[in-house]
Write an enzyme that holds these catalytic residues in place. Structure first.
Site, PDB file in Angstrom:
ATOM      1  CG  ASP A 280      -1.720  -1.303   1.324  1.00  0.00           C
ATOM      2  OD1 ASP A 280      -1.541  -2.204   0.480  1.00  0.00           O
ATOM      3  OD2 ASP A 280      -2.500  -1.438   2.274  1.00  0.00           O
TER       4      ASP A 280
ATOM      5  CD  GLU B 132       0.027  -6.058   8.976  1.00  0.00           C
ATOM      6  OE1 GLU B 132      -0.026  -5.431  10.068  1.00  0.00           O
ATOM      7  OE2 GLU B 132      -0.650  -5.721   7.987  1.00  0.00           O
TER       8      GLU B 132
HETATM    9  C1  9WN Z   1      -5.750  -2.811   2.751  1.00  0.00           C
HETATM   10  C2  9WN Z   1      -4.517  -7.914   4.843  1.00  0.00           C
HETATM   11  C3  9WN Z   1      -3.987  -6.759   4.029  1.00  0.00           C
HETATM   12  C4  9WN Z   1      -2.883  -7.181   3.038  1.00  0.00           C
HETATM   13  C5  9WN Z   1      -2.181  -5.976   2.421  1.00  0.00           C
HETATM   14  C6  9WN Z   1      -1.696  -5.059   3.532  1.00  0.00           C
HETATM   15  C7  9WN Z   1      -2.892  -4.619   4.386  1.00  0.00           C
HETATM   16  C8  9WN Z   1      -5.048  -3.382   3.994  1.00  0.00           C
HETATM   17  C9  9WN Z   1      -4.964  -2.291   5.046  1.00  0.00           C
HETATM   18  O1  9WN Z   1      -3.523  -5.762   4.941  1.00  0.00           O
HETATM   19  O2  9WN Z   1      -3.759  -3.863   3.560  1.00  0.00           O
HETATM   20  O3  9WN Z   1      -5.947  -3.808   1.797  1.00  0.00           O
HETATM   21  O4  9WN Z   1      -6.024  -1.934   5.578  1.00  0.00           O
HETATM   22  O5  9WN Z   1      -3.886  -1.796   5.348  1.00  0.00           O
HETATM   23  O6  9WN Z   1      -1.047  -3.948   3.003  1.00  0.00           O
HETATM   24  O7  9WN Z   1      -1.089  -6.409   1.646  1.00  0.00           O
HETATM   25  O8  9WN Z   1      -3.446  -7.955   2.029  1.00  0.00           O
HETATM   26  O9  9WN Z   1      -3.460  -8.636   5.436  1.00  0.00           O
END
Ligand code: 9WN
Length: 441
Positions: free
Chosen positions: A172, A409
């Site tokens: 992101d 994470e």
């Molecule tokens: C937005 C779920 C997801 C991952 C992404 C990571 C994070 C979400 C957020 O979490 O993104 O999609 O709200 O930050 O960046 O890679 O799939 O683990």
């Protein structure tokens, strides 16, 4: 560690699908699902197959697999922007029936990689029956998904996937998107409350408010055109060719080809998949920067490259079957002082952004921390490239990082401190796959 990782997946199991994390991410995320299936395959191949099928039950009419399928039972106010914000079936003609609602974005296609792992593990265990039924069911869905990416997301036929939002990249707030995102002017939209900051120790681990405002504005614009892909192509202020997404699609196409063979798919379909993989490799090669020794994304809206020293630049390694000399050049960058050769690293694991990149930040999300899933992707790519020794070192060091039994994470690259959400499903899943590799499974 295997027991603990299995326990995390069990606790995050919502009955047929797995939430990405217990509190920060209470829904099903698309590219997480591919990695989770890889891990679940070692516990129960039938359950792993179901993980993918549950996600694909919400595939859009266009073939798109949504980036989030919202859990109707998630506690209220647990994630923003949630189902109420997207209300996709009400807004988007191509969305599947709801509830559950989905987002209108997508994420990198890790699914064929997960499906192939399910098949491989089942074969090793000489338990092919159920897995073959699963492959037969998932194959046409995967084919539609990849076809959507190769057409709607690449009308230019460049071999590179276009994304409409940094969330689609999965990385992101990576510096990869800084310039393209900064060019987005935020307009009038209803006020909103960020909920993500309630789930982490410190806001410095997450994107900034300015970044978030642009994320939400881009969502708003996609909703306004009812996710009409042509309109998005014509008017959306954020359009980028994503090299990591495209590389994952190449390796997923290789996996899909193996699946096509296992299910005896028609020759024409196999030829189509091979052509996609070839086109993808060509596209990546055209984005190679000899100066940075990395592959670069492209800001399609402004037609300029997006130079940044990030882990996405190893896209050619992820795609595999490289042009002559490319493997050597990618490996040289990976082991240089820009990445694994940086002496300040706590462990030689790839930081999401190079510490030599001016926009590097060791605690902030995709701007520096080590993400186990990306280490897994590079490990897998090294194995495929025949770099067994390098792959083995990476695997051992990555497992060491998780041995504090923090399935975090992401991790601070200079201290090894776990950051972001804990008990993250995909971290536990890749740990299981790494451990199984030790047992020769
Ligand atoms: C937005 C779920 C997801 C991952 C992404 C990571 C994070 C979400 C957020 O979490 O993104 O999609 O709200 O930050 O960046 O890679 O799939 O683990």
């Amino acid at each position: 560690m295997a027991r603990q990782a299995a326990e995390i997946l069990r606790r995050n199991d919502m009955g047929g699908w797995t939430r990405a994390a217990p509190s920060l991410y209470p829904h099903q995320w698309s590219w997480d699902t591919g990695f989770i299936a890889v891990g679940l395959a070692h516990l129960d191949t039938a359950r792993a197959g179901r993980e993918l099928l549950t996600l694909f039950a919400h595939q859009w009419r266009t073939g798109k697999v949504p980036h989030i399928v919202f859990n109707p039972k998630a506690p209220p106010e647990s994630y923003f922007p949630g189902a109420e914000h997207w209300s996709s079936a009400g807004e988007f003609p191509d969305a599947p029936p709801a509830p559950p609602y989905t987002s209108a974005l997508c994420q990198p296609p890790t699914h064929a990689i997960g499906a192939l792992r399910v098949w491989e593990v089942a074969r090793e265990r000489r338990d092919e029956g159920v897995a073959r039924d699963f492959l037969r069911e998932i194959y046409p869905k995967l084919l539609r998904w990849h076809r959507y990416l190769m057409t709607d997301r690449d009308p230019e036929g460049s071999g590179l996937v276009t994304i409409y939002h940094p969330w689609e990249s999965g990385t992101d707030n990576s510096p990869r998107w800084d310039a393209a995102l900064a060019a987005v002017e935020v307009g009038e939209m209803p006020p909103y409350e960020r909920l993500d900051l309630k789930h982490v120790d410190h806001p410095s681990e997450r994107p900034t408010d300015e970044e978030y405002a642009r994320y939400i504005w881009l969502v708003e614009l996609i909703k306004r055109v009812r996710c009409d892909e042509r309109e998005i192509y014509g008017s959306h202020p954020f359009l980028a060719k994503d090299v990591l997404f495209s590389a994952i699609l190449v390796t997923a196409n290789d996996a899909l080809l193996e699946i096509a063979e296992a299910v005896d798919a028609p020759d024409a379909e196999r030829a189509e998949i091979s052509a996609w993989a070839k086109r993808g490799r060509g596209g990546l090669e055209s984005r190679w920067s000899p100066e940075l020794g990395l592959c670069l994304d492209h800001d399609l809206r402004r037609d300029v490259p997006a130079p940044a020293r990030t882990i996405a630049g190893f896209a050619p390694l992820v795609a595999g079957s490289l042009a002559p000399g490319r493997l050597e050049s990618v490996i040289q960058t990976l082991y240089s002082a820009d990445f694994l050769g940086e002496p300040k690293l706590y462990r030689p694991l790839p930081p999401s952004t190079s510490p030599t990149e001016p926009r590097f930040h060791p605690r902030n999300y995709w701007r520096g921390p080590v993400w186990p899933v990306l280490s897994w992707l590079l490990w897998q790519s090294l194995v495929r490239a025949g770099e067994a020794e390098r792959a083995e070192v990476l695997r051992r060091v990555a497992l060491e990082e998780l041995s504090g039994v923090h399935f975090a994470e992401y991790f601070e690259p200079f201290t090894g401190e776990p950051l972001g959400s804990d008990n993250q499903s995909w971290t536990a899943a890749v740990a299981l796959d790494w451990i199984s590799a030790d047992a020769g499974l």
